[in-house]
Design a protein around this motif. Structure first.
Motif, short mmCIF file in Angstrom:
data_model
loop_
_atom_site.label_atom_id
_atom_site.label_comp_id
_atom_site.label_asym_id
_atom_site.label_seq_id
_atom_site.Cartn_x
_atom_site.Cartn_y
_atom_site.Cartn_z
N GLY A 245 0.94 -1.30 0.00
CA GLY A 245 0.02 0.10 0.01
C GLY A 245 0.81 1.28 -0.05
O GLY A 245 2.13 1.23 -0.39
N ILE A 247 2.10 3.10 2.54
CA ILE A 247 3.32 3.03 3.38
C ILE A 247 4.51 2.30 2.78
O ILE A 247 5.46 2.89 2.71
CB ILE A 247 2.96 2.49 4.81
CG1 ILE A 247 1.82 3.26 5.52
CG2 ILE A 247 4.07 2.19 5.58
CD1 ILE A 247 1.19 2.67 6.65
N TYR A 248 4.10 1.14 2.16
CA TYR A 248 5.04 0.32 1.48
C TYR A 248 5.70 1.16 0.21
O TYR A 248 6.93 1.16 -0.01
CB TYR A 248 4.52 -1.07 1.04
CG TYR A 248 5.60 -1.75 0.27
CD1 TYR A 248 6.42 -2.61 1.03
CD2 TYR A 248 5.63 -1.62 -1.13
CE1 TYR A 248 7.38 -3.45 0.42
CE2 TYR A 248 6.81 -2.51 -1.91
CZ TYR A 248 7.51 -3.21 -1.02
OH TYR A 248 8.36 -4.05 -1.95
N GLU A 305 1.47 -2.68 7.51
CA GLU A 305 0.36 -2.48 6.72
C GLU A 305 -0.74 -3.45 6.97
O GLU A 305 -1.88 -3.45 7.32
CB GLU A 305 0.86 -2.32 5.06
CG GLU A 305 1.34 -1.04 4.93
CD GLU A 305 1.30 -1.04 3.37
OE1 GLU A 305 1.55 0.29 2.88
OE2 GLU A 305 1.47 -1.92 2.60
N HIS A 306 -0.26 -5.01 7.00
CA HIS A 306 -0.93 -6.12 7.01
C HIS A 306 -1.34 -6.40 8.47
O HIS A 306 -2.49 -7.02 8.62
CB HIS A 306 -0.39 -7.28 6.33
CG HIS A 306 -0.59 -6.97 5.07
ND1 HIS A 306 -1.72 -6.98 4.26
CD2 HIS A 306 0.56 -6.49 3.90
CE1 HIS A 306 -1.39 -6.79 2.85
NE2 HIS A 306 -0.23 -6.19 2.61
N LEU A 310 -3.28 -1.14 8.30
CA LEU A 310 -2.83 0.30 7.64
C LEU A 310 -2.79 -0.01 6.22
O LEU A 310 -1.93 0.96 5.32
CB LEU A 310 -1.79 0.72 8.42
CG LEU A 310 -1.97 1.35 9.83
CD1 LEU A 310 -0.51 1.66 10.35
CD2 LEU A 310 -3.06 2.31 9.90
N HIS A 311 -3.20 -1.00 5.70
CA HIS A 311 -3.13 -1.41 4.12
C HIS A 311 -3.99 -0.69 3.42
O HIS A 311 -5.12 -1.09 3.35
CB HIS A 311 -3.14 -2.94 4.08
CG HIS A 311 -2.99 -3.29 2.51
ND1 HIS A 311 -3.94 -4.05 1.89
CD2 HIS A 311 -1.71 -3.17 1.64
CE1 HIS A 311 -3.30 -4.37 0.53
NE2 HIS A 311 -2.25 -3.77 0.63
#
Length: 317
Positions: A245, A247-248, A305-306, A310-311
């Motif tokens: 997502g 963030i990534y 995220e996961h 927060l994904h």
């Protein structure tokens, strides 16, 4: 090759010696990426493991990593005794007998695979068994002393943990799991070759055909750049599948840019050459250290995220 048959002076083994046999720094990275794979599998599929079973699966990965490390140290004890950076390891220092290290590695291998099978499924257990065999036999006993492509092909061993984590949750290994594998696989050469620019004389001393030994520092610096250029789009591919997502995406984008800057600087430097300036050798060391931070950041972003809800996918979000 320098004589490697000198008998080490025995000293009493400590608990730290047995921990060091398992290569704890590598184990930390292996466990971290496996946990990220486990979390990503749950986040992407909605399938969850019982917390106790998940903890046992992670323990199995840690034991498997430690087992592979002990087998590696058993086999490499002869060259470890000659290279200054490895001469204080438990076997060459005389603390742990070779046979004891091998027995430890084999027993831990069996226990780790059994635990994984009991906690999850046969696929995760099989992948764990193969990853131990890959590192302990294919890389350590064959590739490392046979070809300058040792770290390229052998890098597959360290790339399995997120796939194992994913398989432990779902019982299968979809494209997203293998994307995580590919990130580690293409990260390994520039990461390790940065270190080899610093230690190439050590490898030459024991006739290990690392790339700087066989093809020279200049070719190695170019290969670091080439693999970094391949790594960057691979590291961004989770955005296309929805695995990664925002963030990534930010983490991979910024981290990849910094990695590229480091690789370009190494290409222009004389790192690894005879009489290279200290600043150039420091650049190689800093690139090696940054590469570790970079991989932790990528998989940390996947984990956050996961696991923390927060994904938010970049594509189709």
């Amino acid at each position: 090759m320098t004589d490697t048959h000198a008998t080490p002076i025995k000293r009493p083994a400590t608990a730290a010696d047995y921990v060091n046999l398992m290569k704890p720094r590598i184990m930390m990275l292996v466990v971290f990426t496996a946990v990220a794979g486990l979390a990503a599998a749950s986040g992407m599929t909605g399938v969850t493991m019982h917390p106790a079973m998940a903890a046992i699966a992670v323990l199995a990965v840690a034991l498997g990593s430690g087992a592979a490390g002990a087998i590696n140290m058993w086999y490499d004890a002869d060259i470890d005794a000659v290279m200054s950076r490895t001469s204080t390891r438990p076997i060459p220092s005389g603390a742990v007998p070779k046979e004891e290290a091998l027995a430890m590695g084999l027993i831990m291998s069996g226990v780790s695979v059994m635990l994984m099978w009991l906690a999850s499924n046969w696929l995760a257990a099989g992948l764990l068994a193969f990853s131990i065999f890959y590192y302990g036999v294919i890389y350590t006993m064959w590739l490392k002393r046979a070809t300058p492509q040792n770290i390229v092909i052998g890098g597959g061993a360290g790339a399995f943990p997120p796939v194992i984590g994913w398989a432990a949750v779902t019982g299968n290994t979809p494209l997203d799991a293998w994307i995580l594998f590919a990130i580690i696989f293409f990260w390994t050469p520039p990461h390790f070759w940065a270190l080899s620019l610093l230690a190439h004389k050590e490898y030459a001393k024991v006739s290990v055909p690392m790339l700087p030994v066989t093809h020279g520092a200049k070719a190695t610096r170019l290969q670091i750049l080439i693999y970094t250029l391949v790594l960057i789009p691979v590291s961004l591919s989770p955005l296309a599948t929805g695995l990664g997502g925002w963030i990534y995406g930010v983490t991979a984008g910024v981290g990849g840019l910094v990695f590229l800057v480091c690789a370009l600087a190494i290409l222009r430097s004389k790192a690894g050459d005879e009489g290279a300036p200290g600043a150039d050798m420091k650049l190689a060391r800093n690139t090696f250290l940054f590469s570790i931070l970079y991989l932790f950041a990528l998989f940390g972003a996947v984990l956050v995220e996961h696991a923390a809800g927060l994904h938010f996918p970049v594509i189709g979000g």
